[in-house]
Design a protein around this motif. Structure first.
Motif, short mmCIF file in Angstrom:
data_model
loop_
_atom_site.label_atom_id
_atom_site.label_comp_id
_atom_site.label_asym_id
_atom_site.label_seq_id
_atom_site.Cartn_x
_atom_site.Cartn_y
_atom_site.Cartn_z
N ASP A 189 0.82 -1.22 0.00
CA ASP A 189 0.00 0.00 0.00
C ASP A 189 0.85 1.26 0.00
O ASP A 189 0.33 2.38 0.12
CB ASP A 189 -0.94 0.01 1.21
CG ASP A 189 -0.19 -0.04 2.54
OD1 ASP A 189 1.06 -0.14 2.52
OD2 ASP A 189 -0.85 -0.01 3.59
N GLY A 190 2.18 1.10 -0.09
CA GLY A 190 3.08 2.24 -0.10
C GLY A 190 3.57 2.65 1.26
O GLY A 190 4.50 3.45 1.38
N GLY A 191 2.96 2.12 2.33
CA GLY A 191 3.39 2.44 3.69
C GLY A 191 4.44 1.46 4.20
O GLY A 191 4.91 0.59 3.46
N LYS A 192 4.81 1.60 5.46
CA LYS A 192 5.79 0.70 6.05
C LYS A 192 5.27 -0.73 6.04
O LYS A 192 4.13 -0.99 6.43
CB LYS A 192 6.08 1.13 7.49
CG LYS A 192 7.11 0.25 8.20
CD LYS A 192 7.37 0.73 9.62
CE LYS A 192 8.37 -0.19 10.32
NZ LYS A 192 8.63 0.22 11.71
N MET A 193 6.10 -1.66 5.58
CA MET A 193 5.68 -3.06 5.55
C MET A 193 5.56 -3.59 6.96
O MET A 193 6.47 -3.45 7.78
CB MET A 193 6.68 -3.91 4.75
CG MET A 193 6.21 -5.32 4.50
SD MET A 193 7.33 -6.30 3.46
CE MET A 193 7.00 -5.59 1.86
N SER A 194 4.42 -4.19 7.28
CA SER A 194 4.14 -4.60 8.65
C SER A 194 3.24 -5.82 8.66
O SER A 194 2.34 -5.96 7.82
CB SER A 194 3.47 -3.46 9.42
OG SER A 194 2.98 -3.88 10.66
N LYS A 195 3.48 -6.70 9.65
CA LYS A 195 2.62 -7.87 9.82
C LYS A 195 1.18 -7.45 10.09
O LYS A 195 0.23 -8.08 9.63
CB LYS A 195 3.10 -8.70 11.02
CG LYS A 195 4.52 -9.21 10.94
CD LYS A 195 4.90 -9.86 12.27
CE LYS A 195 6.36 -10.22 12.36
NZ LYS A 195 6.73 -10.75 13.67
N SER A 196 1.02 -6.38 10.88
CA SER A 196 -0.31 -6.00 11.36
C SER A 196 -1.11 -5.16 10.37
O SER A 196 -2.31 -4.98 10.55
CB SER A 196 -0.18 -5.24 12.69
OG SER A 196 0.58 -4.06 12.50
N ARG A 197 -0.47 -4.65 9.32
CA ARG A 197 -1.16 -3.74 8.41
C ARG A 197 -1.72 -4.44 7.17
O ARG A 197 -2.34 -3.79 6.33
CB ARG A 197 -0.22 -2.61 7.98
CG ARG A 197 0.21 -1.73 9.15
CD ARG A 197 1.14 -0.61 8.71
NE ARG A 197 1.63 0.13 9.86
CZ ARG A 197 2.45 1.18 9.77
NH1 ARG A 197 2.86 1.59 8.58
NH2 ARG A 197 2.86 1.80 10.86
#
Length: 320
Positions: A189-197
């Motif tokens: 999505d262009g944001g910080k790569m995260s498990k929770s997102r």
């Protein structure tokens, strides 16, 4: 020079491609050269959240991912934080070596507090860097692979080691941080790569799940695909991921796609990711949870032997 390496992850969800290119591939390389301890940091799950969630399922997933990417239990020691009480006993003498002011101004802790899901900031949050110092120093760690955001924690560990040695005699090495050379991957999505997102491709994702995630990835309206990280970050991120999976330069892939647009880019990326993950997925299916838990128990026993020896050395040095 041979090092003792300490690295690990919190069991908060499945590992993803960002983890693989950021740290996991490097661990597989390091295990052939150095002594490597890999920490399943289950106690650290409660640092920034009120409930640990499905922690046993997350631990099992973590173990399966470790084995699937090629970590060899014959070469590395995989262990669980909560299974090593002697490690946690080191926290008390280490806390006596740092001031409240030093803990309070740690920039990484400030950032973690800002993004915490806790209803109130716990005392454990402030002691987190010292907790990590115990993780590193219990095995006499000399090399700690970290991202830039974790450098302040390694500095606390170095401070604790120096002060302990100055006060009680030379017991601990002063570890060095090892900065990874892998490029930073953002989420789909262009944001910080995260498990929770929900913006990352997990290592255990199926081919269909991977394809669906990539289809939903953000791009832009320009049909001509170019690699311009500053002005076209979403497209550049997908090209970078494709390049990492294919072992090619993202600029070269962009030139190949040309005016094929976002659709062609996503088709190429889906094929590249699924092909790259195929052997990892196959190895993951070959290891069952019972076998993974047995490997963890054996790693816990080895890590605890080291922790017992270190704690006894600390007690003697301190005069207990």
């Amino acid at each position: 020079m041979n090092h003792t390496v300490l690295t690990g992850d919190r069991p908060t969800g499945p590992l993803h491609l960002g983890h693989y290119f950021g740290t996991l591939a490097n661990r597989v390389r390091l295990q052939d050269v150095h002594e490597v301890f890999v920490l399943v940091a289950d106690y650290q799950v409660i640092i920034d959240r009120d409930r640990p969630g499905g922690i046993q399922a997350n631990i099992d997933d973590l173990l399966l991912d470790y084995l699937a990417v090629g970590l060899d239990p014959g070469k590395v020691t995989i262990f669980q934080h909560s299974a090593i009480p002697e490690l946690n006993q080191l926290l008390l003498p280490f806390l006596s070596l740092v001031s409240v002011a030093e803990l309070n101004r740690n920039p990484t802790v400030k950032d973690e507090i800002a993004h915490s899901s806790q209803t109130a900031v716990s005392g454990l949050m402030f002691t987190y860097p010292v907790h990590q110092a115990a993780d590193i120093l219990f095995c006499k760690g000399t090399l700690v692979p970290v991202g830039k955001d974790q450098l302040p924690h390694v500095e606390v560990t170095r401070l604790v080691a120096r002060r302990f040695n100055e006060r009680y005699g030379a017991v601990f090495p002063v570890p060095e941080a090892m900065m990874g050379g892998a490029p930073l991957l953002n989420g789909l999505d262009g944001g910080k790569m995260s498990k929770s997102r929900g913006n990352a491709i997990s290592l255990k994702a199926s081919e269909d799940e991977t394809a669906a995630l990539i289809r939903a990835a953000r791009t832009d309206s320009d049909r001509h695909i170019t690699y311009e990280p500053e002005t076209r970050p979403e497209v550049a991120n997908l090209l970078l991921l494709a390049g990492l999976c294919l072992g090619r330069a993202p600029q070269e892939i962009a030139e190949e796609i040309g005016y094929g647009g976002a659709r062609r880019l996503k088709e190429l990326l889906t094929e590249a990711v699924n092909e790259f993950l195929r052997p990892i997925r196959e190895r993951r299916r070959e290891v069952d949870v019972a076998e993974a838990r047995r490997i963890l128990r054996e790693g816990n026993a080895r890590a605890r032997e080291r922790a017992v020896d270190t704690l006894e050395e600390v007690r003697v040095a301190m005069g207990f």
